[in-house]
Write a protein that holds these residues in place. Structure first.
Motif, PDB file in Angstrom:
ATOM      1  N   ILE A  92     102.927 115.797 -22.709  1.00 17.40           N
ATOM      2  CA  ILE A  92     101.459 115.882 -22.086  1.00 17.40           C
ATOM      3  C   ILE A  92     101.348 116.998 -21.020  1.00 17.40           C
ATOM      4  O   ILE A  92     100.291 117.684 -20.847  1.00 17.40           O
ATOM      5  N   ILE A  93     102.389 116.949 -20.034  1.00 14.62           N
ATOM      6  CA  ILE A  93     102.627 117.927 -19.143  1.00 14.62           C
ATOM      7  C   ILE A  93     102.788 119.219 -19.476  1.00 14.62           C
ATOM      8  O   ILE A  93     102.213 120.304 -19.088  1.00 14.62           O
ATOM      9  N   ALA A  94     103.704 119.430 -20.577  1.00  9.32           N
ATOM     10  CA  ALA A  94     104.183 120.719 -20.920  1.00  9.32           C
ATOM     11  C   ALA A  94     103.097 121.496 -21.931  1.00  9.32           C
ATOM     12  O   ALA A  94     103.159 122.551 -21.773  1.00  9.32           O
ATOM     13  N   TYR A 199      94.857 113.243 -16.075  1.00 11.44           N
ATOM     14  CA  TYR A 199      96.297 113.209 -15.803  1.00 11.44           C
ATOM     15  C   TYR A 199      96.808 114.730 -15.952  1.00 11.44           C
ATOM     16  O   TYR A 199      97.721 115.222 -15.021  1.00 11.44           O
ATOM     17  N   ILE A 200      96.258 115.560 -16.933  1.00  9.68           N
ATOM     18  CA  ILE A 200      96.651 116.832 -16.991  1.00  9.68           C
ATOM     19  C   ILE A 200      96.054 117.725 -15.817  1.00  9.68           C
ATOM     20  O   ILE A 200      97.074 118.430 -15.326  1.00  9.68           O
ATOM     21  N   PHE A 201      94.907 117.475 -15.427  1.00  8.86           N
ATOM     22  CA  PHE A 201      94.310 118.348 -14.331  1.00  8.86           C
ATOM     23  C   PHE A 201      95.099 117.919 -12.941  1.00  8.86           C
ATOM     24  O   PHE A 201      94.857 118.976 -12.064  1.00  8.86           O
ATOM     25  N   GLY A 202      95.436 116.667 -12.835  1.00  2.29           N
ATOM     26  CA  GLY A 202      95.911 116.251 -11.727  1.00  2.29           C
ATOM     27  C   GLY A 202      97.351 116.762 -11.800  1.00  2.29           C
ATOM     28  O   GLY A 202      97.728 117.433 -10.732  1.00  2.29           O
ATOM     29  N   VAL A 203      98.109 116.762 -12.743  1.00  2.00           N
ATOM     30  CA  VAL A 203      99.392 117.342 -12.914  1.00  2.00           C
ATOM     31  C   VAL A 203      99.500 119.125 -12.562  1.00  2.00           C
ATOM     32  O   VAL A 203     100.258 119.486 -11.803  1.00  2.00           O
ATOM     33  N   LEU A 204      98.386 119.862 -13.173  1.00  2.52           N
ATOM     34  CA  LEU A 204      98.280 121.138 -13.017  1.00  2.52           C
ATOM     35  C   LEU A 204      97.770 121.431 -11.596  1.00  2.52           C
ATOM     36  O   LEU A 204      98.275 122.467 -10.924  1.00  2.52           O
ATOM     37  N   LEU A 206      99.075 120.022  -8.913  1.00  4.57           N
ATOM     38  CA  LEU A 206     100.187 119.843  -8.387  1.00  4.57           C
ATOM     39  C   LEU A 206     101.158 120.962  -8.551  1.00  4.57           C
ATOM     40  O   LEU A 206     101.732 121.258  -7.657  1.00  4.57           O
ATOM     41  N   VAL A 207     101.149 121.578  -9.817  1.00  8.12           N
ATOM     42  CA  VAL A 207     101.947 122.541 -10.072  1.00  8.12           C
ATOM     43  C   VAL A 207     101.655 123.696  -9.424  1.00  8.12           C
ATOM     44  O   VAL A 207     102.382 124.715  -8.850  1.00  8.12           O
ATOM     45  N   ARG A 208     100.258 124.086  -9.285  1.00  7.22           N
ATOM     46  CA  ARG A 208      99.748 125.197  -8.692  1.00  7.22           C
ATOM     47  C   ARG A 208     100.033 125.269  -7.068  1.00  7.22           C
ATOM     48  O   ARG A 208     100.174 126.060  -6.315  1.00  7.22           O
ATOM     49  N   ALA A 209     100.074 124.066  -6.652  1.00  8.24           N
ATOM     50  CA  ALA A 209     100.347 123.786  -5.152  1.00  8.24           C
ATOM     51  C   ALA A 209     101.807 124.009  -4.690  1.00  8.24           C
ATOM     52  O   ALA A 209     102.117 124.661  -3.844  1.00  8.24           O
ATOM     53  N   PHE A 210     102.778 123.603  -5.838  1.00  7.01           N
ATOM     54  CA  PHE A 210     103.996 123.585  -5.229  1.00  7.01           C
ATOM     55  C   PHE A 210     105.117 124.558  -6.047  1.00  7.01           C
ATOM     56  O   PHE A 210     105.956 125.008  -5.690  1.00  7.01           O
ATOM     57  N   VAL A 211     104.582 124.992  -7.354  1.00  9.76           N
ATOM     58  CA  VAL A 211     105.356 125.724  -8.269  1.00  9.76           C
ATOM     59  C   VAL A 211     104.136 126.796  -8.898  1.00  9.76           C
ATOM     60  O   VAL A 211     104.190 126.647 -10.216  1.00  9.76           O
ATOM     61  N   PRO A 212     103.767 127.543  -8.285  1.00  8.07           N
ATOM     62  CA  PRO A 212     102.589 128.162  -8.716  1.00  8.07           C
ATOM     63  C   PRO A 212     103.004 129.276 -10.036  1.00  8.07           C
ATOM     64  O   PRO A 212     102.019 129.581 -10.764  1.00  8.07           O
ATOM     65  N   TRP A 213     104.167 129.680 -10.030  1.00 11.22           N
ATOM     66  CA  TRP A 213     104.608 130.302 -11.080  1.00 11.22           C
ATOM     67  C   TRP A 213     104.617 129.641 -12.458  1.00 11.22           C
ATOM     68  O   TRP A 213     104.751 130.457 -13.424  1.00 11.22           O
ATOM     69  N   LEU A 214     104.638 128.552 -12.536  1.00 12.61           N
ATOM     70  CA  LEU A 214     104.629 127.872 -13.955  1.00 12.61           C
ATOM     71  C   LEU A 214     102.999 127.658 -14.052  1.00 12.61           C
ATOM     72  O   LEU A 214     102.927 127.173 -15.227  1.00 12.61           O
ATOM     73  N   ALA A 215     102.134 127.634 -13.269  1.00 18.11           N
ATOM     74  CA  ALA A 215     100.950 127.525 -13.771  1.00 18.11           C
ATOM     75  C   ALA A 215     100.145 128.344 -14.714  1.00 18.11           C
ATOM     76  O   ALA A 215     100.454 129.645 -14.560  1.00 18.11           O
ATOM     77  N   PRO A 216      99.397 128.013 -15.686  1.00 19.30           N
ATOM     78  CA  PRO A 216      98.842 128.944 -16.746  1.00 19.30           C
ATOM     79  C   PRO A 216      97.699 129.460 -16.081  1.00 19.30           C
ATOM     80  O   PRO A 216      97.249 129.223 -15.151  1.00 19.30           O
TER      81      PRO A 216
END
Length: 216
Positions: A92-94, A199-204, A206-216
């Motif tokens: 789901i995260i990927a 779930y997805i937008f919550g994870v996204l 967090l990704v944008r906040a801590f590892v922005p280079w992974l965010a789409p």
């Protein structure tokens, strides 16, 4: 002469695993090990070819297959419910990271619904002994008591709508309950999107906040 009742543990409801359930569990474990080996080979190839050297490279590689890549991803994600090579939450995260928020969410939704239906049908075909073969007896016993309650469909609907919950166990339980397949399908199709979106937008986020280079 009067008798005195002796308090003791309640009789268990969990059945003993039958040969059919044990056989399925054995093949499930073999498929899981095969999946791990296959993933290891794919990772080795991806690193050597450069596909897995960056998220951008992987996204470009998948984009070359068009919507087929998302369709195959959804089928692989659905199979995780039966043969758990990786936790379903990873799929789901990927999905949105690989295919973007829209296509990725649709792929995750398809994977979740297909996997839930597969688990329900398998559980209904094999029976409660499959639960005893796959989960701990105490867990099976506790949940089977709820399955027999007349409000189980309501509890199931609420649990399915939650962003984090034991979806596989719930679908196995629904399969051995009196719930019709039509009711089960309507609940999953109607309520699962809200849990996935949260779930997805919550994870996204967090990704944008801590590892922005992974965010789409």
């Amino acid at each position: 002469m009067s008798t005195v009742a002796v308090a003791g543990p309640q009789p268990t409801l969990a059945p003993r695993p039958t040969p059919t359930a044990t056989t399925f569990l054995r093949w499930s474990r073999r498929a899981t090990v095969t999946g791990w080996l296959g993933c290891a080979l794919l990772v080795a190839w991806g690193v050597q070819s450069g596909v897995l050297t960056s998220v951008g490279q992987l996204q470009a590689f998948l984009a070359g297959f068009g919507l087929w890549a998302a369709a195959v991803f959804a089928l692989v994600g659905a199979s995780e419910a039966l043969f758990p090579v990786f936790p379903g939450s990873i799929t789901i995260i990927a999905a949105p990271l690989l295919f973007g928020p829209v296509v990725g969410t649709l792929a995750a939704y398809a994977a979740t619904c297909l996997g839930s239906v597969a688990v329900f049908l398998l559980s209904r075909h094999v029976g409660a002994d499959l639960l005893a073969a796959r989960f701990r007896p105490a867990t099976v016993d506790r949940w089977l008591r709820r399955v027999r309650h007349r409000h189980f469909p309501r509890w199931f609907a609420v649990a399915i709508a939650m962003p984090v919950g034991p979806d596989d166990l719930l679908c196995y339980l629904a399969g051995v309950s009196r719930m019709s397949f039509r009711s089960f399908l309507l609940i999953v199709l109607a309520l699962k999107p809200w849990a996935l979106l949260a779930y997805i937008f919550g994870v996204l986020a967090l990704v944008r906040a801590f590892v922005p280079w992974l965010a789409p």
